[in-house]
Scaffold this motif. Sequence first.
Motif, PDB file in Angstrom:
ATOM      1  N   UNK A 179      22.786 100.147 123.599  1.00 23.16           N
ATOM      2  CA  UNK A 179      23.086 100.103 122.066  1.00 23.16           C
ATOM      3  C   UNK A 179      22.108 100.965 121.441  1.00 23.16           C
ATOM      4  N   UNK A 180      20.766 101.061 122.055  1.00 18.26           N
ATOM      5  CA  UNK A 180      19.615 101.484 121.103  1.00 18.26           C
ATOM      6  C   UNK A 180      19.590 103.061 121.591  1.00 18.26           C
ATOM      7  N   UNK A 181      20.624 103.675 122.292  1.00 15.70           N
ATOM      8  CA  UNK A 181      20.392 105.065 122.626  1.00 15.70           C
ATOM      9  C   UNK A 181      20.774 105.725 121.458  1.00 15.70           C
ATOM     10  N   UNK A 182      20.367 106.861 121.129  1.00 13.13           N
ATOM     11  CA  UNK A 182      20.677 107.917 120.064  1.00 13.13           C
ATOM     12  C   UNK A 182      20.259 109.294 120.528  1.00 13.13           C
ATOM     13  N   UNK A 183      21.223 109.904 121.265  1.00 14.10           N
ATOM     14  CA  UNK A 183      21.316 111.177 121.823  1.00 14.10           C
ATOM     15  C   UNK A 183      21.603 112.558 121.027  1.00 14.10           C
ATOM     16  N   UNK A 184      22.022 111.985 119.771  1.00 14.07           N
ATOM     17  CA  UNK A 184      22.601 113.229 118.921  1.00 14.07           C
ATOM     18  C   UNK A 184      21.712 114.372 118.855  1.00 14.07           C
ATOM     19  N   UNK A 185      20.552 114.180 118.584  1.00  9.66           N
ATOM     20  CA  UNK A 185      19.487 115.254 118.595  1.00  9.66           C
ATOM     21  C   UNK A 185      19.287 116.149 119.768  1.00  9.66           C
ATOM     22  N   UNK A 218      20.073 119.925 119.980  1.00  8.09           N
ATOM     23  CA  UNK A 218      18.920 120.676 119.927  1.00  8.09           C
ATOM     24  C   UNK A 218      18.117 121.431 121.360  1.00  8.09           C
ATOM     25  N   UNK A 219      18.509 120.821 122.476  1.00  2.00           N
ATOM     26  CA  UNK A 219      17.613 121.041 123.308  1.00  2.00           C
ATOM     27  C   UNK A 219      18.512 121.679 124.624  1.00  2.00           C
ATOM     28  N   UNK A 220      17.887 122.266 125.697  1.00  2.00           N
ATOM     29  CA  UNK A 220      18.706 122.988 126.676  1.00  2.00           C
ATOM     30  C   UNK A 220      19.126 121.514 127.699  1.00  2.00           C
ATOM     31  N   UNK A 221      18.884 120.398 127.456  1.00  2.00           N
ATOM     32  CA  UNK A 221      19.238 119.392 128.436  1.00  2.00           C
ATOM     33  C   UNK A 221      20.627 118.619 128.061  1.00  2.00           C
ATOM     34  N   UNK A 259      11.457 111.709 126.861  1.00  2.00           N
ATOM     35  CA  UNK A 259      13.006 111.667 127.724  1.00  2.00           C
ATOM     36  C   UNK A 259      14.212 112.048 126.615  1.00  2.00           C
ATOM     37  N   UNK A 260      14.085 111.516 125.701  1.00  2.00           N
ATOM     38  CA  UNK A 260      15.470 111.382 124.793  1.00  2.00           C
ATOM     39  C   UNK A 260      15.227 112.203 123.554  1.00  2.00           C
ATOM     40  N   UNK A 261      14.114 113.111 123.404  1.00  2.00           N
ATOM     41  CA  UNK A 261      14.041 113.970 122.409  1.00  2.00           C
ATOM     42  C   UNK A 261      14.116 113.274 121.066  1.00  2.00           C
ATOM     43  N   UNK A 262      12.924 112.201 120.979  1.00  2.45           N
ATOM     44  CA  UNK A 262      12.870 111.400 119.739  1.00  2.45           C
ATOM     45  C   UNK A 262      13.760 109.950 119.964  1.00  2.45           C
ATOM     46  N   UNK A 263      14.981 110.113 120.678  1.00  4.85           N
ATOM     47  CA  UNK A 263      15.766 109.041 120.719  1.00  4.85           C
ATOM     48  C   UNK A 263      16.187 108.139 119.468  1.00  4.85           C
ATOM     49  N   UNK A 291       9.025 119.648 124.961  1.00  2.00           N
ATOM     50  CA  UNK A 291       9.752 120.704 125.753  1.00  2.00           C
ATOM     51  C   UNK A 291       8.845 121.450 126.866  1.00  2.00           C
ATOM     52  N   UNK A 292       7.749 121.807 126.517  1.00  2.00           N
ATOM     53  CA  UNK A 292       6.946 122.594 127.663  1.00  2.00           C
ATOM     54  C   UNK A 292       6.434 121.392 128.716  1.00  2.00           C
ATOM     55  N   UNK A 293       6.176 120.030 128.426  1.00  2.00           N
ATOM     56  CA  UNK A 293       5.851 119.241 129.304  1.00  2.00           C
ATOM     57  C   UNK A 293       7.049 118.522 130.451  1.00  2.00           C
ATOM     58  N   UNK A 294       7.958 118.348 129.748  1.00  2.00           N
ATOM     59  CA  UNK A 294       8.874 117.708 130.558  1.00  2.00           C
ATOM     60  C   UNK A 294      10.527 118.104 130.099  1.00  2.00           C
TER      61      UNK A 294
END
Length: 536
Positions: A130-136, A140-143, A452-456, A469-472
Motif C-alpha cells: 500500500x505504501x508504493x507511489x509510482x506516479x512520478x 518522469x523517467x525512462x523506467x 529505486x522508485x524516484x522518490x516513492x 538517474x545517473x547512478x542507478x
Amino acid sequence: MDWPSKPYVRDLEFRGYVEGLTYLDDNSQPLCHFFGGIPYALPPVGANRWRRPRSLAPCFRYGTSVSPGKYTGNCGLCPQPGFGEDLNEKSWDEDCLQTNIWIPAGDPPEGGWPVLVWIHGGFLQFGTPRDMDLRAMLRETSCKAIVVTPAYRLNVFGFLASPELASLNTEFATNLGFWDQRLAIEWTWQNINYFGGNASNITVGGYSAGSHSTFHQLAYDLGVPQSKSIIRRVLMLSNGPGMQPKSLDEVQEQFDELLKALQIPTTLSPAERLEKLRSLDAKALIKATIGLQHHQFRAVTDGSFVRQGLMNELDSGVFARKMRERNVKIIMGECSNEHFVYGQWHPPKNTLDSLFQRLQADYPLSACKALVKHYYSDGKLPKNCKTWKDAFGHMYADIQIHHLERGMADALVRHGAGDLLSRYRIEWRAKCCDKKWPKNWGATHGSDMAIWFWGNGEKLGAEEKRVVREAFHDKLGRFLRGEDMHWGTEHPLHIRRLKPDGTVVCEADDRLERGLEVWKVLQHVGATGGSHKARL
C-alpha cells in the motif's frame, strides 16, 4: 490514495472488465494507470486458513462491460504487528491475496511493457504494498514498466509450521507466504498481457524480506521445467539468500510455545489443534506471537517449496549452472548503514546471553552458537558498539544482508555465472529521507527506496534527480527492458558505489573478505551449505 484521478476501464477479455484509476497531474494530464486490490487467488479464510493458496477458477470474471469490477482501492492488509508492535487491527483483512498494478500511460512498446513483480519487505512479519507511489517514476523517467505489487500472508498466517500439522497433508501447508508469492507470479504470467504487459519479460524483485523472498522465488523457479519457468531477471535489494531455513523438527519448539500462549492443550490431536487455531480471531493470534521467545515466523525446510540442501546448491555450483542455462541476471546490493534500522527490530536486552537468545528467534541453534563464537569469542562487547543492542544491529544486518549476500555473489562467480551479476553499495540518501530516519543514520535500511522508485511519493530536488538517474535509475530501466546496463565494474565481485557526496565509483569490495569469512563459519555448521547433497 486521495490523488487527482479519473476512472480507467480495461477489457481483460475472458477475465472480464475492470475499473481502475488514471492518475492526473496538475494539468489533468495522465501520469499512469492504477488498479488496486485485484484478487489473484481465492480468500485464504475460515477452513482455508493455513492452506495453500487456491487459484481463481478458469471461469472467474472480474466484471462485465456493463458493470466492471471496481478496483480503485488497495490490497487487503494481512493481520500483523507494527514495527513498534502497535496493533491497528481495524485495517486488517485476512482476505489479502490481492495485488496492486501500476501501468505507464500511453501505448506500450511492441510486445508489451516489461513487467516487475515487486515483493514488499517487513521481516516476513509485517508490511504491505500500500505504501508504493509510482506516479512520478512512471511519468518522469525512462523506467517504464508495469509494476505488480502483491500482498501475501505474513507472520503466523504465512509461516506457521510444525511436523505435527504438516502430517495433516492437504489440511495444512508450510511456507504459505512463499506459495502466495509464487501464485501471484504465475497469475501475472498468465494475465499481464491483458494489461499491456509482456509475459515473456518478467523481473521479480523485492526489498529486505522481499529480497530474501525473491531469492526463494528464484530458487523455486530454477527447480521447475523450462516450460514453466517465469523469472527472467531478479532484483535483490538489501537482503541476501539467508541460511538454510530451520527444519520442521527445529520449529516444533516455537509451535509448542505458541500453543501454550494460546492455552491450547498439547493433549489434543494435530487435527484438533488446527481446528482450535482456526477458531481464534486474528488479534488473539497476533498478540500471542508478540510475547513469544521465538517470535519470528520464517521459512522452513519442508522439501516442497524450500529444498533440502538448497544453500549447498550455491556452493556446489548447481545454482549457478541453472542460472547460466536460463540466463537469469541479478542486481544485488546494500546500503552502507543497514544496522541502524535492523537494531530496532525486537532488540535484545543489554547482555550477550540476551543477544544469543534473540538470534534463535531467526536462525538454527547451531548457526547461533557459531556466530556468537565468531563475533564475541572473548564474551566482550565490541569496541565499535556502546550496547549489546548496537552489537545485535550490526550482526543482524551482516547476516541478513552484508555477509551472506557476499557469500552468494562469490559462489556465483566461482562457478561461472559472474557475468550475470551486478553489485552495488549506496552511501548517499535524498533529503526526503530525513522525515523518516535520523540524519546521523545516513544511508540506512530503506532509505534507498527513494532511489529505486524516484522518490516513492516524496519529491526529489533537481540535483537529486540527476544523481539518482545517473547512478542507478536509467540503468534500472535498461535492466527491466533486458538491455545492456553498462554497469561500469571491471570484475563481477566489484561494486558500483554511490558515495555520500553523490559521485559514483566502481571499485573492489572492501567488505568481501569479512563476508566470506562468516559465510565459511556458517558453512561449517551446514547453515550455508556443505552438509547436504545439492539437488535441483
